[in-house]
Design a protein around this motif. Structure first.
Motif, short mmCIF file in Angstrom:
data_model
loop_
_atom_site.label_atom_id
_atom_site.label_comp_id
_atom_site.label_asym_id
_atom_site.label_seq_id
_atom_site.Cartn_x
_atom_site.Cartn_y
_atom_site.Cartn_z
N VAL A 1 22.32 -3.61 -2.30
CA VAL A 1 21.83 -2.31 -1.83
C VAL A 1 22.50 -1.21 -2.63
N PHE A 2 21.71 -0.28 -3.16
CA PHE A 2 22.27 0.84 -3.91
C PHE A 2 21.31 2.02 -3.85
N GLU A 3 21.82 3.19 -4.24
CA GLU A 3 21.01 4.40 -4.23
C GLU A 3 20.73 4.85 -5.66
N THR A 4 19.57 5.45 -5.87
CA THR A 4 19.19 5.96 -7.18
C THR A 4 18.11 7.02 -7.00
N PHE A 5 17.52 7.49 -8.09
CA PHE A 5 16.42 8.45 -8.03
C PHE A 5 15.19 7.84 -8.69
N HIS A 6 14.06 7.93 -8.01
CA HIS A 6 12.80 7.45 -8.56
C HIS A 6 11.88 8.63 -8.89
N ILE A 7 10.87 8.34 -9.67
CA ILE A 7 9.97 9.39 -10.13
C ILE A 7 8.53 8.98 -9.84
N LYS A 8 7.74 9.94 -9.33
CA LYS A 8 6.34 9.67 -9.00
C LYS A 8 5.47 9.89 -10.24
N LYS A 9 4.22 9.51 -10.12
CA LYS A 9 3.27 9.70 -11.22
C LYS A 9 3.15 11.18 -11.58
N TYR B 1 0.22 6.07 -7.65
CA TYR B 1 -0.48 5.18 -8.58
C TYR B 1 -1.49 4.33 -7.81
N THR B 2 -2.50 3.82 -8.53
CA THR B 2 -3.35 2.80 -7.97
C THR B 2 -2.64 1.46 -8.06
N TYR B 3 -3.14 0.48 -7.34
CA TYR B 3 -2.54 -0.86 -7.37
C TYR B 3 -2.55 -1.42 -8.79
N ASP B 4 -3.69 -1.29 -9.47
CA ASP B 4 -3.80 -1.83 -10.83
C ASP B 4 -2.86 -1.12 -11.79
N GLU B 5 -2.64 0.18 -11.60
CA GLU B 5 -1.71 0.91 -12.47
C GLU B 5 -0.28 0.41 -12.28
N LEU B 6 0.12 0.18 -11.03
CA LEU B 6 1.48 -0.30 -10.77
C LEU B 6 1.68 -1.72 -11.31
N VAL C 1 10.33 -1.45 -13.44
CA VAL C 1 11.35 -0.57 -12.85
C VAL C 1 11.62 0.68 -13.68
N PRO C 2 11.79 0.60 -15.01
CA PRO C 2 12.08 1.82 -15.78
C PRO C 2 11.00 2.89 -15.67
N ASP C 3 9.75 2.49 -15.39
CA ASP C 3 8.65 3.45 -15.32
C ASP C 3 8.69 4.30 -14.06
N ILE C 4 9.41 3.87 -13.03
CA ILE C 4 9.47 4.63 -11.78
C ILE C 4 10.88 5.15 -11.50
N THR C 5 11.79 4.99 -12.46
CA THR C 5 13.18 5.40 -12.28
C THR C 5 13.51 6.52 -13.26
N VAL C 6 14.24 7.54 -12.78
CA VAL C 6 14.62 8.64 -13.68
C VAL C 6 15.50 8.07 -14.79
N LYS C 7 15.37 8.59 -15.99
CA LYS C 7 15.98 7.99 -17.17
C LYS C 7 17.49 7.74 -17.05
N PRO C 8 18.29 8.71 -16.54
CA PRO C 8 19.74 8.44 -16.48
C PRO C 8 20.10 7.25 -15.58
N ASP C 9 19.20 6.89 -14.63
CA ASP C 9 19.54 5.83 -13.69
C ASP C 9 18.99 4.47 -14.09
N ASP D 1 0.83 -1.22 0.00
CA ASP D 1 0.00 0.00 0.00
C ASP D 1 0.86 1.26 0.00
N ILE D 2 1.99 1.21 0.71
CA ILE D 2 2.86 2.39 0.78
C ILE D 2 3.40 2.75 -0.61
N ALA D 3 3.71 1.74 -1.44
CA ALA D 3 4.19 2.01 -2.79
C ALA D 3 3.14 2.77 -3.59
N CYS D 4 1.90 2.35 -3.49
CA CYS D 4 0.82 3.05 -4.21
C CYS D 4 0.69 4.50 -3.71
N LYS D 5 0.71 4.66 -2.39
CA LYS D 5 0.53 5.99 -1.81
C LYS D 5 1.71 6.91 -2.14
#
Length: 615
Positions: free
Chosen positions: A321-329, A283-288, A293-301, A275-279
């Motif tokens: 374990v690694f660090e990166t940047f993600h992107i919201k809807k 996105y809604t659960y069905d959308e996710l 992974v590429p849909d929620i990650t900034v393009k360079p990463d 639920d936390i991922a959706c919130k």
């Protein structure tokens, strides 16, 4: 009927065989009838050990065994058929495919981990209803399932039906009776599960299955079986409860969780999120469920997620374990820490990624960097004052000696001694200047691909000779490699300075430990790493470690130890560690410090592994 059924005489010869047996053994009935059962089943001239037919003949009761045929598992059940003298005249030999039940049992054992051993298949009782004669025949196992004695009812009596109905719950009796009549009149088979109570009062869960046997356009007989599924039903109910508990825990975690299958290349869509991922991502659960992974990650990463090194490490160690940047809807980006783990679902590898929003942590790191710059200004002021003091002393000495040289010339005396003193003072000033250039990382000449293990081994005799006799030097370097691109003299100077620093941390005797290994960039500690603005530019690094158990460094001094002319030791020192810092910068590396006051220190120098190695 899916089960292979044989009627076998007292001499163990097959009298009758159904079509399922033809399919199972790939033989016609003509080839089967008249043969011993073990000749068809096992291709043997003698009965196998624990043969259920032999045992049933001896025990006069139902016997069974599980066997594997053509990569599938079957349960062989043999029931003796008694004549009027209560002696076995023939035997019913039933072979039932239990492959799926066996797989289900294994799956429950793995997921639940509540059962000590794989569940055995439930025992099955067979029955036959002759529609025209209105006669019911049970095997001995079916009597046992009901809690009846085989002699309790007359063989073939329809009383069996009423007696069996009494074992079902009152509300279920019309259902089972209706299914039975539908099969009898319309030839519609059934496969039902009910709660069941034996005559002793013991409650069970049973699965009852029936199929019609046609004669022309009429149902001649109904054959069926009743299977005790109590254990598997209980296990399934527990699995449902456990799944609900896991789901509750899954959704109570305050980090986003994504699960997706492992692919050789690219990324598969998510198969589960919490639920936390959706919130958090909007996105809604069905959308996710339609994203990866590429849909929620900034393009360079995105390419970083797919790095071969990352994938290989994850497959090999099962954890990354690694660090990166993600992107919201909404398009908003934010920094995250991804903790990926491999697990298996239905025998196939999946990735469970716990994704933590580290925005607050990054903001705190930025404040720490700003604080570091303020402290650096203090350091620069101290360094400028120290340099001015050093050069002023050297210049005064040089000027004094030159003035004396002029007077000696006027007196026609040799000024050689004073000129030599002036030269030596000028050389000292030049050395300070050279050390400062090294600290600033400006001495970048003389680089080459080199074997750092070999380079370090070369100076071990010199180091041991230079240390006092109460200091032991223990080095664990490989005979060859790893390779780096750097300056040989600088690397040796770095080792000398760090070992000298470690040796001086002991008041009396002690041991300094040196070692080499390779690590991934994400394994390099961030706390107390210098330079603070260092960013890794490759994936694999050599780690040179120098460790002591001496006096250690007070925490408030850890950020100052690489500043020029800062020292807690005797006067006149203060450039050993700054020179180390310059060498670190000049070789595109980073150095980390882990120290506890009174317990010792560990310095780790990380330098990129050379892309190409010398032969």
């Amino acid at each position: 009927m899916k089960s292979a059924v044989w009627i076998i005489d007292k001499d163990h010869c097959i009298l009758k065989s159904n079509n399922a047996a033809e399919r199972l053994f790939n033989r016609s009935n003509l080839e089967i009838i008249g043969k011993k059962c073990w000749q068809i089943v096992h291709g043997a001239d003698q009965p196998v050990k624990e043969c259920p037919l032999i045992k049933a003949r001896q025990t006069l009761q139902q016997e069974s065994i599980e066997i594997q045929i053509n990569e599938r598992w079957f349960e062989v059940i043999v029931d003796p058929i008694f004549d009027s003298t209560a002696k076995p005249s023939t035997f019913i030999h039933i072979i039932t495919d239990i492959t799926e039940s066996k797989r289900t049992s294994d799956k429950l054992e793995r997921s639940q981990k509540l059962l000590d051993n794989a569940q055995r298949l439930a025992k099955t009782g067979g029955w036959e209803w002759n529609v025209e004669d209105q006669k019911m025949y049970w095997t001995k196992e079916l009597y046992r399932l009901h809690g009846f004695e085989p002699t309790q009812y007359e063989s073939g009596s329809s009383e069996h039906i009423n007696a069996s109905l009494e074992c079902y719950n009152p509300e279920d009796r019309p259902k089972i009776l209706s299914a039975f009549h539908q099969c009898e009149k319309k030839g519609i088979g059934y496969d039902l599960e009910f709660e069941f109570q034996k005559s002793s009062g013991e409650k069970k869960w049973i699965k009852t299955v029936a199929e019609p046997i046609w004669k022309g356009d009429k149902v001649e007989k109904i054959v069926g079986n009743v299977m005790d599924i109590t254990e598997s039903k209980s296990a399934k109910d527990k699995l449902v409860v456990q799944s609900k508990r896991i789901k509750t825990f899954f959704n109570s975690i305050n980090d986003a969780i994504f699960i997706h299958p492992v692919k050789q290349e690219g990324f598969a869509p998510f198969v589960e999120v919490n639920d936390i991922a959706c919130k958090r991502y909007g996105y809604t659960y069905d959308e996710l469920m339609n994203l990866s992974v590429p849909d929620i990650t900034v393009k360079p990463d995105v390419n970083g997620h797919a790095k071969p090194d990352y994938r290989n490490k994850l497959r090999k160690e099962g954890h990354l374990v690694f660090e990166t940047f993600h992107i919201k809807k909404s398009g908003e980006t934010f920094p995250v820490e991804v903790n990926s783990n491999i697990f298996y679902k239905n025998g196939k590898p999946h990735i469970l990624a716990v994704v933590r929003d580290i925005t607050d942590r990054k903001n705190m790191e930025e404040l720490q960097i700003q604080n570091w710059h303020l402290k650096k200004q203090e350091s620069l002021s101290r360094m400028a004052a120290a340099i001015a003091h050093h050069f002023n002393n050297y210049l005064m000495g040089i000027m004094g000696n030159l003035e004396l040289s002029l007077k000696l010339i006027e007196l026609e005396k040799s000024p050689r001694d004073n000129l030599m003193k002036a030269i030596r003072l000028a050389q000292k000033a030049s050395k300070v200047n050279g050390l400062m250039l090294t600290y600033l990382g400006k001495n970048n000449s003389g680089k080459m691909n080199m074997d750092i293990g070999k380079v370090c081994n070369m100076i071990m005799p010199l180091l041991r000779a230079s240390l006092s006799s109460n200091i032991v030097l223990e080095a664990n370097f490989p005979a060859h490699g790893p390779m780096i691109y750097g300056n040989v003299n600088q690397i040796q100077q770095l080792v000398i300075n760090l070992v000298s620093n470690a040796a001086e941390s002991y008041q009396k005797e002690g041991t300094v430990y040196l070692s080499l290994k390779t690590v991934l960039a994400n394994e390099i500690p961030q706390k107390y790493s210098f330079p603070v603005d260092w960013i890794p530019d490759c994936n694999e690094y050599v780690c040179l470690q120098i460790e002591d158990f001496g006096c250690g460094i007070e925490e408030q001094n850890l950020e100052k130890i690489f500043d020029p002319f800062f020292s807690t030791k005797a006067a006149g020192r203060g450039l050993d560690l700054p020179v180390v810092m310059g060498i670190v910068k000049a070789n595109n590396g980073v150095i980390t410090v882990n120290s506890k006051y009174g317990q010792g220190s560990t310095f780790r120098f990380f330098v990129p592994v050379a892309v190409k190695q010398n032969s």
